[in-house]
Structures are given as structure tokens and as C-alpha cells.
Design a protein around this motif. Sequence first.
Motif, PDB file in Angstrom:
ATOM      1  N   UNK A 697       0.811  -1.214   0.000  1.00 28.84           N
ATOM      2  CA  UNK A 697       0.000   0.000   0.000  1.00 28.84           C
ATOM      3  C   UNK A 697       0.845   1.266   0.000  1.00 28.84           C
ATOM      4  N   UNK A 698       2.164   1.132   0.141  1.00 29.31           N
ATOM      5  CA  UNK A 698       3.031   2.305   0.160  1.00 29.31           C
ATOM      6  C   UNK A 698       3.080   2.946  -1.212  1.00 29.31           C
ATOM      7  N   UNK A 699       3.181   4.274  -1.257  1.00 31.12           N
ATOM      8  CA  UNK A 699       3.181   4.989  -2.513  1.00 31.12           C
ATOM      9  C   UNK A 699       4.490   4.780  -3.258  1.00 31.12           C
ATOM     10  N   UNK A 700       4.437   5.014  -4.556  1.00 35.38           N
ATOM     11  CA  UNK A 700       5.623   4.918  -5.393  1.00 35.38           C
ATOM     12  C   UNK A 700       6.699   5.888  -4.905  1.00 35.38           C
ATOM     13  N   UNK A 701       6.268   7.084  -4.504  1.00 36.02           N
ATOM     14  CA  UNK A 701       7.206   8.102  -4.050  1.00 36.02           C
ATOM     15  C   UNK A 701       7.944   7.657  -2.788  1.00 36.02           C
ATOM     16  N   UNK A 702       7.208   7.045  -1.854  1.00 37.35           N
ATOM     17  CA  UNK A 702       7.843   6.551  -0.624  1.00 37.35           C
ATOM     18  C   UNK A 702       8.883   5.470  -0.925  1.00 37.35           C
ATOM     19  N   UNK A 703       8.531   4.608  -1.870  1.00 38.18           N
ATOM     20  CA  UNK A 703       9.442   3.521  -2.233  1.00 38.18           C
ATOM     21  C   UNK A 703      10.738   4.086  -2.821  1.00 38.18           C
ATOM     22  N   UNK A 704      10.617   5.056  -3.726  1.00 41.37           N
ATOM     23  CA  UNK A 704      11.801   5.671  -4.340  1.00 41.37           C
ATOM     24  C   UNK A 704      12.677   6.331  -3.275  1.00 41.37           C
ATOM     25  N   UNK A 705      12.027   7.004  -2.322  1.00 41.63           N
ATOM     26  CA  UNK A 705      12.798   7.688  -1.264  1.00 41.63           C
ATOM     27  C   UNK A 705      13.571   6.692  -0.404  1.00 41.63           C
ATOM     28  N   UNK A 706      12.983   5.527  -0.168  1.00 42.77           N
ATOM     29  CA  UNK A 706      13.636   4.523   0.685  1.00 42.77           C
ATOM     30  C   UNK A 706      14.864   3.896   0.025  1.00 42.77           C
ATOM     31  N   UNK A 707      15.001   4.070  -1.273  1.00 40.03           N
ATOM     32  CA  UNK A 707      16.176   3.514  -1.951  1.00 40.03           C
ATOM     33  C   UNK A 707      17.468   4.185  -1.496  1.00 40.03           C
ATOM     34  N   UNK A 708      17.342   5.363  -0.862  1.00 37.21           N
ATOM     35  CA  UNK A 708      18.519   6.065  -0.319  1.00 37.21           C
ATOM     36  C   UNK A 708      18.682   5.856   1.178  1.00 37.21           C
ATOM     37  N   UNK A 709      17.879   4.960   1.751  1.00 34.24           N
ATOM     38  CA  UNK A 709      17.909   4.736   3.202  1.00 34.24           C
ATOM     39  C   UNK A 709      19.240   4.090   3.602  1.00 34.24           C
ATOM     40  N   UNK A 710      19.805   4.467   4.763  1.00 35.21           N
ATOM     41  CA  UNK A 710      21.097   3.880   5.183  1.00 35.21           C
ATOM     42  C   UNK A 710      21.005   2.402   5.561  1.00 35.21           C
ATOM     43  N   UNK A 711      19.791   1.945   5.944  1.00 40.92           N
ATOM     44  CA  UNK A 711      19.622   0.549   6.349  1.00 40.92           C
ATOM     45  C   UNK A 711      19.528  -0.341   5.106  1.00 40.92           C
ATOM     46  N   UNK A 712      20.415  -1.346   5.018  1.00 40.66           N
ATOM     47  CA  UNK A 712      20.447  -2.238   3.858  1.00 40.66           C
ATOM     48  C   UNK A 712      19.138  -2.995   3.686  1.00 40.66           C
ATOM     49  N   UNK A 713      18.524  -3.433   4.801  1.00 48.11           N
ATOM     50  CA  UNK A 713      17.275  -4.167   4.718  1.00 48.11           C
ATOM     51  C   UNK A 713      16.153  -3.293   4.161  1.00 48.11           C
ATOM     52  N   UNK A 714      16.081  -2.054   4.605  1.00 49.88           N
ATOM     53  CA  UNK A 714      15.053  -1.125   4.115  1.00 49.88           C
ATOM     54  C   UNK A 714      15.236  -0.896   2.620  1.00 49.88           C
ATOM     55  N   UNK A 715      16.492  -0.707   2.179  1.00 45.83           N
ATOM     56  CA  UNK A 715      16.763  -0.506   0.760  1.00 45.83           C
ATOM     57  C   UNK A 715      16.380  -1.759  -0.039  1.00 45.83           C
ATOM     58  N   UNK A 716      16.686  -2.925   0.515  1.00 41.40           N
ATOM     59  CA  UNK A 716      16.347  -4.168  -0.169  1.00 41.40           C
ATOM     60  C   UNK A 716      14.853  -4.338  -0.342  1.00 41.40           C
ATOM     61  N   UNK A 717      14.092  -4.015   0.719  1.00 39.95           N
ATOM     62  CA  UNK A 717      12.630  -4.105   0.636  1.00 39.95           C
ATOM     63  C   UNK A 717      12.094  -3.093  -0.369  1.00 39.95           C
ATOM     64  N   UNK A 718      12.698  -1.901  -0.412  1.00 36.79           N
ATOM     65  CA  UNK A 718      12.271  -0.883  -1.376  1.00 36.79           C
ATOM     66  C   UNK A 718      12.498  -1.364  -2.806  1.00 36.79           C
ATOM     67  N   UNK A 719      13.609  -2.080  -3.041  1.00 37.07           N
ATOM     68  CA  UNK A 719      13.864  -2.620  -4.379  1.00 37.07           C
ATOM     69  C   UNK A 719      12.775  -3.617  -4.779  1.00 37.07           C
ATOM     70  N   UNK A 720      12.373  -4.476  -3.835  1.00 36.83           N
ATOM     71  CA  UNK A 720      11.281  -5.407  -4.110  1.00 36.83           C
ATOM     72  C   UNK A 720      10.009  -4.655  -4.498  1.00 36.83           C
ATOM     73  N   UNK A 721       9.671  -3.654  -3.694  1.00 35.66           N
ATOM     74  CA  UNK A 721       8.448  -2.889  -3.941  1.00 35.66           C
ATOM     75  C   UNK A 721       8.550  -2.114  -5.254  1.00 35.66           C
ATOM     76  N   UNK A 722       9.755  -1.632  -5.592  1.00 32.38           N
ATOM     77  CA  UNK A 722       9.936  -0.953  -6.873  1.00 32.38           C
ATOM     78  C   UNK A 722       9.653  -1.921  -8.025  1.00 32.38           C
ATOM     79  N   UNK A 723      10.131  -3.157  -7.908  1.00 34.15           N
ATOM     80  CA  UNK A 723       9.881  -4.158  -8.947  1.00 34.15           C
ATOM     81  C   UNK A 723       8.381  -4.398  -9.111  1.00 34.15           C
TER      82      UNK A 723
END
Length: 874
Positions: A697-723
Motif C-alpha cells: 500500500x506504500x506509494x511509489x514516491x515513498x518507495x523511491x525515497x527509501x532507496x537512499x535509506x542507510x539501512x540495507x534491509x530497508x533498501x532491499x525491501x524498497x527494491x522489491x516494492x519498486x519491482x
Amino acid sequence: MKLNRLPFYETQWGAAYLGDSLKVLSQIPDESIDLICTSPPFALVRKKEYGNVDADEYVQWFDSFAQQFYRILKQNGSLVIDIGGSWIKGYPVRSLYHFELVMHLCKPRREGGLGFYLAQELYWYNPAKLPTPAEWVTVRRERVKDAVNTIWWLSKDPHPKACNKRVLRPYSKAMENLLKNGYDAKLRPSGHDISTKFQRNRGGAIPPNIIDAQTTSVATAIGSPVLASFDWLLFNDLAQPVNVISASNTASNDYYQRRCKEEGIKPHPARFPQALPEFIINLCTEPGDLVLDPFCGSNVTGRVAEDLKRYWLAIEIDQGYLKASQYRFETEASSLVIPLETPQNCSSKNLSLIKEKILSDNQLLLKEKIAVNQSNEPKQLTLPFLEQINKMKTRQLKFTYGHQFEPEKFSLAEIMKLCQDCEPNRRYLQQEIANRYFAQHSQQSKSQTAKTSNIDKLAMNCFLSLRAYGLVEKTEDDWTYKVTEIAQNILDKQNNPEESNKLLARHILTNLTGMSLLKAIEAINARNEQPKLELIGYELQEMGFSISPNAIYVSTMRSWLSLAGVFEREYEINWDVVADILGINKDYIDELYTLTPEQKYFLLSMIHLDIRDFEPWNKISNYGRSVYKVKFTSKSFVKDIIQPLVNVGLIETEKSTGGRGAKPNQVKLTQKARNELVKRLIETIADQTQLSETELNRTFEDVINDLDHPDKHVKGKALELLAIWMIRLTSLRFTKWRKRDYETGNGEVDVLAGSDRFVYSRWQIQCKNTKKVDVEVLAKEIGMTFVTGADVVMIVTTGEFTKDAFQYAYRMMEVSRYYMILLQKEDLELIKQNKTNIITILDKKARRVFAKKELGMTQIQIDEIESEEETLED
């Protein structure tokens, strides 16, 4: 043991008493019972015919029995209680009554408890349980299926009689290798010190508290004899949670139930699976010990105890249930289990069986190897990617087999009655099917032998279809069968054809591949194409099914569903009937029936784009044109498309007149649309991808922003959601994850997807969170298409592609069938500004490829044309 009443019936090893358990228990001498193994009535919200009390009264009700249990148990005896959980009426929250019960039983007597010890807890998982509570599981989808009962193993002493040597299973292959080759004593990472004693052969592996009574190649199903030495476990070193007992109680035609049917007695509705008392009795008692079941029901515990040479007592308050339980002890009734040998002999026997099996398999492999080596045929080179392809093929979905099993040949009640009459002889059943329904086939055959062979083959296909549809099932071997529970239910309704057809339809839609068939036909109808047999076959292939486009299984299933009214015309689905058959509330679909195809596609575009804030309708319509290939009429768009959707409460609209002239109407989804339509889309994606609905349910914009997150797990989850967002925005269907390298820190996620709307049907998408993507990445993805079969390779990066990477992509598209889409940071920023921009970007890239490949234009010429286009007004 002599009680002050006569038993209802007795055997060589035990006796069953009719009456109130409390009164019978009071006559049993102190400390005379070795094991109490029982399943008392649960505190369920819905009352059962065998009687049960409310949760808030349960502990008090059970206490009077527990007082007697404590008194009559020997000091080293055990009390084992199977007790299911319950729900608070009207709410999707659990009752704590079964936890309160064990707390009460284990409290010291000085604190008002009984003074039992909790020796161990087990959990019985019943894979055949219905999805309950239906309100919260199948209707509102707020909870998962409740399919687990807790089993409390209690004792009067911290060291009750128990020996796991009586339930040993053989070592796994890994452990056998360790015993053979030795193990170096060392300290494990967990801190456990593994000494040299670890490699001693003690005859078998100590079992976990897990029982699996499912059918395997060497196992037998519930309701049939099972080796008390647990051979079905011994051949399978199961990797399941060790505190779970897995056992179904779905036997529908065993000796007990057949005798109940013959005598017109209703069988007990909640029978104990034999695997539970079998394991517990072997673990906690020895031959000659005394086992008690004070709520015996159909007396499975007594029968298992009898087979294992234990004395038993059973008590039941319902005379009908107790009378029916006698059938378990009749001369013709087969044993449920076979007595154990001594532990040492038992282990030796099973280990020798396994060694014989391994030796036999090795000899077979050796023969095959020799045959291949002696063959003059060319030897095929074994490549890793070919092995991967073979593995993928074995994981393909199988559509339900249905050959010569058609309602045009016979009525449902008729064929079910024939199956019942011929049970359990498969040869007899196939001969009867051949004589009744296929005798006129193959009349043109020149020889009688060929004619008979063809007819026998048709009858065999019909039987195999009955088995594939779950109406009959194999028992002891390939030539015996029994009628299943669903078939029996259909027979019970044989005088009401409409109801029996609905029963089969519900079975097809819930347990077989019926819903997939409906989805395939609906997808074809949505494209305004004619859903012919071959096209449905191709659609099912796109959904992952291994099926020939010309297979008649589809027509077979459609015919049976038609009898239940699922199809109004040949291929027009009546979703109201589907909802009624499945018992699902689909009132919101009524409003969607009134929409035209153009209105539906515009609404679908808004759903996939997740339009939460007002957006110009023309951008959404452009997206719909590109993705769904639907024609929208601009002049009357507000009247023909927007206003009807506003009238049914699915979208909101507002008009802006700022700037030069009137601006297009702006639209967004209503809360009703989000609750009823977007939520279902998210639920479907969640089921397919194993991601949570909250994440999706997270927005596309939130997902893109999380790609710069310092936490590797958060970035990894954002990549999944981006896909997943890339799949949604291009209206693809998720197929599966290819791998999840982000978990290893490589910063990439791969998915496979399918499409029936673009030129190419198979997509391979990789999302990378790196600054630069060079040619090696593209070459690797093209190489993987030999495994995935993809035609389109999309690579999305939060960084940039190198010049070499772009040149490789264009060159690859010029000389091969592949189409490569490269999206980088600047593209993601444009999509972030407005998600409809993805179609503009993809169209632009497609024109570039066409210009280079088909028109022979240079990159400079293409850039000049695009520069001129950008100066033109829309």
C-alpha cells in the motif's frame, strides 16, 4: 478392575462404559491408570452436537474431571489432552481459555491449582480443517485459517514414565555419513560443545514431537493400518517445526464409517486421528499398561491401545456414539496399528529396510548408467542452465485432468452411484464404465482386439479423471479405490441434481483449478476476443499451467461448471452464481456490471496508477490507451466515462479553469473504490509475492525515497516494492521472484512477469540500487533468458547506465529477438512526478528502437526528431 456397573461392551484388552464420566471415574481405584489420553469437548463459539460449554465456564467445568484424573493416575503416569482454541464471539480475537486451563492445572495446590507438571506441549496441525472462523478468514480476510490444536502433556511427577526409544526413527543420510566418516569434536557457533560421543550409533534418531500421518510412497492414509514403528516417518526425515503434529482426520469411507452407514447410525463428527494416540501410547506406556479415555467418542484410543497390547478403559455419555464405536472391534475390522517390536529389533528392522531401499535404488542407477555407456547414441552434455530449466518445468502448475469425464455421457449422481457400487475394485468399475458408456465406440475398427483396446482406454481415462477430480482415491494399490467425502456428499444429494451440481462446482472452484479457468476466460473476454479452446489453453500457459492448447480438459471443467449455472452463455461468466456457490459477499460487483468496457478500463488505469490525489483525466486516458489498447472518445469523455463512474461512487472529479482556457477535469479514486477495488488488487499481489499488504500500500514516491535509506534491509525491501510497482504500472502479471540478491548485500532484485497486452509475453525485470550499470549486467540478464524464456528484459537502476551498456542494448535489439528497456534515475524521477509518465517513457524508447532497427536511422537523427517534438505543443 471391577467397577460397580456393567460395561456397554468389552474385549480381550478393554471395556467401554456408557454414562457420565464423573460418575464412572469415581469408581476407579486411586493410582491405577498409566495414561489418560483424551480429547474433551472444546469451548467453541458454535455449539456442537456432542456438547460443549462456553469458554468462560470451561476451567470450572473441567476442574471436577481433573480432580479425578489426578487421583486415579499413577505417580509416574501421564495426562495428555488434545484441546482446540476458540474465538471470542463477534470479534476476530482469540479466547485464552485453553491457556487458562493449563495454568490452573499446573498451579500448586496451595494456590488453588491441581499440582500437575507440564511435561511438554505439542501442536496438532490438521491440514484438512475448513477455513474457520469463516467470517474473519474467508469473508473479511482479516485472519488466517485456524487449523491447530494444542496438546498438553501433563504429569504428577517431573519424571513420568516415557521412553523415546519406542518411537526412534532412522538417521538421516547426513547423519549416516557422519557416523561412517566421523566427526571432529569442536565448539559450535551456538556455544554447544559437540564431543566425540556424538558419532556413536544408537540405533536411530531421537524423534521430535512431530507426527506426520500423510500419505507417502511407503505410508498409508488415516483410516488404514499404520505401522506402530512409524515407518511413514522413518523413510522421511521431515523438516517441519518440531512442535507440530501433522495428521488429517478426513477418512470418509473406512470400516467404521461403512458400518455406521449400514446400520443407519450417525458416526461421531470429531474423530481422533489414529496417529495421535498411537504416538502418545507408544511414548508413555509399555505393553500391559492401562490407558483411559474419559471422552472416547468413536473410541479410536481404545482401538489403538488394543492393537498395541495395552489394556484400556473408555467412557462415553452418548449411547449412539458408543454403540457405533463397537464396530472398530468387530472381527472383520482391520487393525489401525501394528504392535511394536522391541526398540532394538524395531530400529534394526527399519534401518535394514532403508538400506535395502538405498541399495535397490543404487543398483537401478548403476544399470541405467551402464546402459547409457554401452549405447552408441550421442551423449548429451549436461549444462547447469538445462538443469534449471528442468527444475522449472517440474514446478509448473498442472491443470485438472478431465478426459472422457463429461456430463454429456452421464449424470453426476449416476457415475457417483456406479463408483459406490463397484468399490473398491477399480478393474470392475472400469469394465462397467466401458460397458455402459463406451460400448458403441470404435465400431469402425477392423479387429475386435483394437475395438476392445480403444474402449478400455476410454474407460481408464474416465477413471483417471474421477481420481483427478478428487471423487475417488487410491487405497492399498493402483487397482483398489474408495469413494471420497465430496463424492459421498454428492450421493447424499443425488435426488436434488441442482444441489449436487453446486457441490461439485464448489469443489472445482475451491480445491481444483476452476478459479484459474474463470480468470483465463475473463481475461480473454476483457480483450473482446472469442474464448475458444485453443486461446484459453494459451492463456492458461501464460498463467503458469502446463497444458496443451488443444487439451479438452478445459471443456470438461467448463461443462460441469455450466451445470451449476456458472456460465450464462457458453463463455460468459455469471459472477453472482460464483459468489453464491462460494458463499462470498460480492455485492459491489453489481455496480460494476453497469459499466461499459471503456469505463472499466479507465477505472482499471486509475487503480493500477493508484490515483489518490486529483490528476488530469487525459493523462490517465493516455495511459489506458497505451496499456489496454482501448479507444477513448475525447469529445464526450466527461459525459461517457467520468460521470458514470462518479454516479456509482468510484471516482471523484473537479474542474479547473486556471490558465489559458478550461483545463481537463481532474479525477481521483474515492474511498469506496480504494476499499473495494484497490484493496482486492493489493490482496491478490500479496498472495502472489508474499509481501504484506501494508508494504504494497506504500506509494511509489515513498518507495523511491527509501532507496537512499542507510539501512540495507530497508533498501532491499524498497527494491522489491519498486519491482512490483514496475509490474503494476505496465499492467503485467507477477509470475515469481527469480532471486533475492539484495539479502546478500548485492543490491539487486529480479522478478519474472507475464503480459497479454504488449507485443512480447514474458518479461524479466531487474531492479538495481547502484550508481553505475555496465555492459556485464546486461549480458548476464540476456544469458538468463535461456532459463526464463523471457522476450523483454527491463533493467531499472537508481543510478545510470554506461555508454557501453546503451550501445550493447541497441546492438542486441538489432540482431536478436530481445527487446531491452533501460530505466535509470532520471526516468524514475519523471515517474515519481507523475506515474503516467512511464508510458511516455516506454513509448519513446520503443520509437527509438523502431527507428534504428526498421528505418536505419542514426542516433543523431533520432535525437534531432525528438528535440523538434519537444518544442511542439500537445
